[in-house]
Design a protein around this motif. Structure first.
Motif, PDB file in Angstrom:
ATOM      1  N   ASN B  61     -50.582  15.658  60.567  1.00 34.39           N
ATOM      2  CA  ASN B  61     -50.173  16.996  60.162  1.00 34.39           C
ATOM      3  C   ASN B  61     -48.938  17.499  60.888  1.00 34.39           C
ATOM      4  N   LEU B  62     -48.644  16.877  62.046  1.00 39.10           N
ATOM      5  CA  LEU B  62     -47.514  17.373  62.836  1.00 39.10           C
ATOM      6  C   LEU B  62     -46.204  16.702  62.441  1.00 39.10           C
ATOM      7  N   TYR B  63     -46.263  15.407  62.154  1.00 37.46           N
ATOM      8  CA  TYR B  63     -45.041  14.676  61.819  1.00 37.46           C
ATOM      9  C   TYR B  63     -44.712  14.790  60.331  1.00 37.46           C
ATOM     10  N   PRO B  64     -43.446  14.549  59.961  1.00 40.56           N
ATOM     11  CA  PRO B  64     -43.090  14.632  58.537  1.00 40.56           C
ATOM     12  C   PRO B  64     -43.712  13.505  57.720  1.00 40.56           C
ATOM     13  N   MET B  65     -44.118  13.853  56.507  1.00 39.86           N
ATOM     14  CA  MET B  65     -44.733  12.884  55.597  1.00 39.86           C
ATOM     15  C   MET B  65     -43.635  12.256  54.747  1.00 39.86           C
ATOM     16  N   LEU B  66     -42.645  13.082  54.421  1.00 39.44           N
ATOM     17  CA  LEU B  66     -41.623  12.663  53.471  1.00 39.44           C
ATOM     18  C   LEU B  66     -40.258  13.091  54.001  1.00 39.44           C
ATOM     19  N   ILE B  67     -39.303  12.160  54.019  1.00 40.55           N
ATOM     20  CA  ILE B  67     -37.955  12.507  54.462  1.00 40.55           C
ATOM     21  C   ILE B  67     -37.009  12.331  53.278  1.00 40.55           C
ATOM     22  N   THR B  68     -36.325  13.414  52.895  1.00 42.32           N
ATOM     23  CA  THR B  68     -35.393  13.339  51.774  1.00 42.32           C
ATOM     24  C   THR B  68     -33.966  13.408  52.302  1.00 42.32           C
ATOM     25  N   LYS B  69     -33.174  12.387  51.998  1.00 40.55           N
ATOM     26  CA  LYS B  69     -31.772  12.390  52.401  1.00 40.55           C
ATOM     27  C   LYS B  69     -30.943  12.637  51.152  1.00 40.55           C
ATOM     28  N   GLY B  81     -46.223  21.531  54.548  1.00 36.55           N
ATOM     29  CA  GLY B  81     -44.902  21.936  54.072  1.00 36.55           C
ATOM     30  C   GLY B  81     -44.674  21.505  52.630  1.00 36.55           C
ATOM     31  N   GLY B  82     -45.088  20.271  52.321  1.00 36.21           N
ATOM     32  CA  GLY B  82     -44.937  19.764  50.966  1.00 36.21           C
ATOM     33  C   GLY B  82     -45.720  20.568  49.957  1.00 36.21           C
ATOM     34  N   VAL B  83     -46.939  20.942  50.352  1.00 38.67           N
ATOM     35  CA  VAL B  83     -47.783  21.738  49.453  1.00 38.67           C
ATOM     36  C   VAL B  83     -47.135  23.095  49.200  1.00 38.67           C
ATOM     37  N   LEU B  84     -46.666  23.735  50.291  1.00 40.57           N
ATOM     38  CA  LEU B  84     -46.050  25.054  50.150  1.00 40.57           C
ATOM     39  C   LEU B  84     -44.798  24.986  49.278  1.00 40.57           C
ATOM     40  N   GLN B  85     -44.005  23.922  49.482  1.00 41.85           N
ATOM     41  CA  GLN B  85     -42.782  23.737  48.707  1.00 41.85           C
ATOM     42  C   GLN B  85     -43.091  23.646  47.210  1.00 41.85           C
ATOM     43  N   LEU B  86     -44.116  22.830  46.894  1.00 43.77           N
ATOM     44  CA  LEU B  86     -44.508  22.664  45.496  1.00 43.77           C
ATOM     45  C   LEU B  86     -44.990  23.983  44.909  1.00 43.77           C
ATOM     46  N   TYR B  92     -47.997  24.659  40.362  1.00 42.47           N
ATOM     47  CA  TYR B  92     -49.294  25.001  40.955  1.00 42.47           C
ATOM     48  C   TYR B  92     -50.334  23.893  40.868  1.00 42.47           C
ATOM     49  N   PRO B  93     -50.499  23.241  39.693  1.00 44.39           N
ATOM     50  CA  PRO B  93     -51.545  22.203  39.629  1.00 44.39           C
ATOM     51  C   PRO B  93     -51.321  21.075  40.641  1.00 44.39           C
ATOM     52  N   ILE B  94     -50.054  20.625  40.770  1.00 53.49           N
ATOM     53  CA  ILE B  94     -49.775  19.522  41.690  1.00 53.49           C
ATOM     54  C   ILE B  94     -49.992  19.973  43.138  1.00 53.49           C
ATOM     55  N   ALA B  95     -49.547  21.209  43.429  1.00 53.25           N
ATOM     56  CA  ALA B  95     -49.765  21.748  44.775  1.00 53.25           C
ATOM     57  C   ALA B  95     -51.255  21.774  45.079  1.00 53.25           C
ATOM     58  N   ALA B  96     -52.053  22.168  44.085  1.00 48.35           N
ATOM     59  CA  ALA B  96     -53.508  22.239  44.279  1.00 48.35           C
ATOM     60  C   ALA B  96     -54.094  20.848  44.496  1.00 48.35           C
ATOM     61  N   ILE B  97     -53.648  19.867  43.711  1.00 41.85           N
ATOM     62  CA  ILE B  97     -54.165  18.497  43.856  1.00 41.85           C
ATOM     63  C   ILE B  97     -53.875  17.976  45.255  1.00 41.85           C
ATOM     64  N   ASP B 149     -51.916  11.174  48.482  1.00 45.78           N
ATOM     65  CA  ASP B 149     -50.644  11.556  49.102  1.00 45.78           C
ATOM     66  C   ASP B 149     -49.879  10.339  49.618  1.00 45.78           C
ATOM     67  N   VAL B 150     -50.587   9.389  50.198  1.00 42.38           N
ATOM     68  CA  VAL B 150     -49.927   8.184  50.717  1.00 42.38           C
ATOM     69  C   VAL B 150     -49.307   7.393  49.561  1.00 42.38           C
ATOM     70  N   PHE B 151     -50.068   7.245  48.480  1.00 46.89           N
ATOM     71  CA  PHE B 151     -49.552   6.510  47.325  1.00 46.89           C
ATOM     72  C   PHE B 151     -48.334   7.219  46.722  1.00 46.89           C
TER      73      PHE B 151
END
Lengths: 213, 199
Positions: B61-69, B81-86, B92-97, B149-151
């Motif tokens: 939960n502390l480290y980044p899951m996804l890095i976008t360059k 952060g990813g959930v909030l961004q979505l 909403y459905p994807i954020a909820a999933i 999320d990993v997939f």
């Protein structure tokens, strides 16, 4: 409940959800027996179990091969076309240095799904030929482990989630492999729901006992 | 003829055959798998896996899951952060999933397993009303879905690697995948026959 010897234990079954002990009773072809406490399916009786199982597992294997050979999705991003296949998904993780996740993904979405249906096919084939008493035992033990770790259904949903994230950024085209994976997952869910491993174990016992006589 | 009681038999965890209990460590008569009937072993194994999983969940939960360059700028997002961004983007459905799969299910699974592990050892009067078998079965069923999320990260990383836009998996992906893996092991190691209620 009373038993005469150890062999009679095979007529007993413990519900896998609530651990109630039951005595197996003969049931009609195509019907199922439910747990008296929690209503979970205990076992089914299908007189053509081997043929049904063999047909389904061979179909699943063919679709799994298709799902791995062709691209799952193609996207067009800034004029560049990109695509993914199942092997490419975990190979990229290896390339980026994520060996642990890459290894986990390789097992969960490629090796175990492949193993499950190769093992099903091998077991049903051996049972049909009435051969390999010891071998079927070892294959069934292996299968019980592989079944727990098959995550192709979760991977399918993940593809959809990933694509929804990309909507608006890129043009998305579904590939052949996506539909093949969909069929594979459908068969996977149907087969693991319909055929319990304990039924195959019982069938194995009946077949090899007949042979000994 | 021999009288048979329900606690004199044990189900083989591998082939589901019914076996007579013979000592603490025995081999299944059908598949030769080792069956452990000592509750201590199953409980301590389960605890060990569960604690490992919970420790791995912290860096997840502390480290980044996804890095976008993107065109020289680097953006890192954690699971939350990813959930909030979505959610802000309106998906909403994807954020909820993602919220359910990566936050709700793991935490609920930790809590349920802790509860089960404690309650089979120190039963409290009130928890007889809770159907623990069903509870365990639900966690078993929902558990693997945390891997979504990993997939998703793996798919995005494989799909998007252009010269100016690139997505790379973050450190959290490893931690999270390990956390899910160990929770699954903890659930598998738990011996359901220790649950004595709801018979």
């Amino acid at each position: 409940m009373k038993i005469e010897n150890e062999d009679a234990l095979d007529d007993l079954i413990i519900c896998h959800q609530c651990h109630t002990l039951h005595e197996e009773v003969p049931i009609q072809d195509g019907s199922k027996a439910l747990c008296r406490e929690c209503g979970t399916v205990l076992y089914r009786y299908d007189s053509k179990l081997i043929d049904h199982g063999l047909a389904l597992s061979l179909t699943a294997l063919i679709f799994f091969a298709l799902a791995n050979l062709f691209p799952i999705v193609k996207i067009e991003l800034l004029g560049h076309e990109q695509f993914i296949t199942i092997p490419k998904t975990f190979m990229t993780l290896f390339e980026q240095g994520f060996y642990i996740v890459g290894l986990l993904c390789a097992f969960l979405i490629f090796l175990f799904p492949l193993m499950v249906f190769t093992l099903y096919t091998a077991v049903f084939l051996l049972l049909k030929l009435r051969r390999g008493r010891q071998l079927t035992k070892e294959l069934l033990v292996l299968l019980s482990y592989a079944l727990k770790w098959n995550m192709s259904d979760i991977f399918l949903i993940s593809i959809l989630v990933a694509l929804v994230k990309l909507i608006g950024y890129a043009q998305i085209d579904m590939g052949v492999a996506f539909w093949a994976l969909l069929v594979y997952v459908a068969i996977d869910i149907y087969l693991t729901k319909q055929i319990h491993l304990s039924e195959i174990w019982m069938l194995r016992k009946r077949i090899y006992e007949e042979q000994e006589r | 003829m021999k009288e048979l009681k329900e606690d004199a038999v044990v189900r083989c965890p591998v082939c589901e055959a019914v076996n007579l209990k013979k000592g603490q460590k025995m081999q299944c008569r059908r598949c030769d798998a080792w069956i452990e009937t000592d509750p201590k072993v199953s409980l301590s194994k389960s605890w060990a896996y569960l604690i490992t999983a919970m420790i791995a969940y912290i860096p997840a939960n502390l480290y980044p899951m996804l890095i976008t360059k993107q065109f020289g700028t680097t953006q890192e997002s954690t699971i939350i952060g990813g959930v909030l961004q979505l959610w802000e983007h309106g998906s909403y459905p994807i954020a909820a999933i993602i919220f359910f799969a990566s936050i709700m299910i793991p935490i609920l699974k930790f809590l349920i397993l802790i509860y089960l592990l404690i309650s089979v050892k120190y039963p409290i009067g009130k928890d007889r009303k809770i159907n623990k078998h069903k509870l365990y079965y639900m966690t078993e069923l929902a558990g693997p879905w945390s891997m979504i999320d990993v997939f998703v990260v793996a798919i995005l990383a494989a799909l998007i690697h252009l010269s100016h836009i690139e997505i790379i998996a973050g450190t959290a992906a490893t931690a999270f995948a390990l956390s899910v893996f160990f929770t699954l092991l903890a659930a598998h190691a738990f011996d359901e026959s220790l649950i004595k209620e709801n018979r």
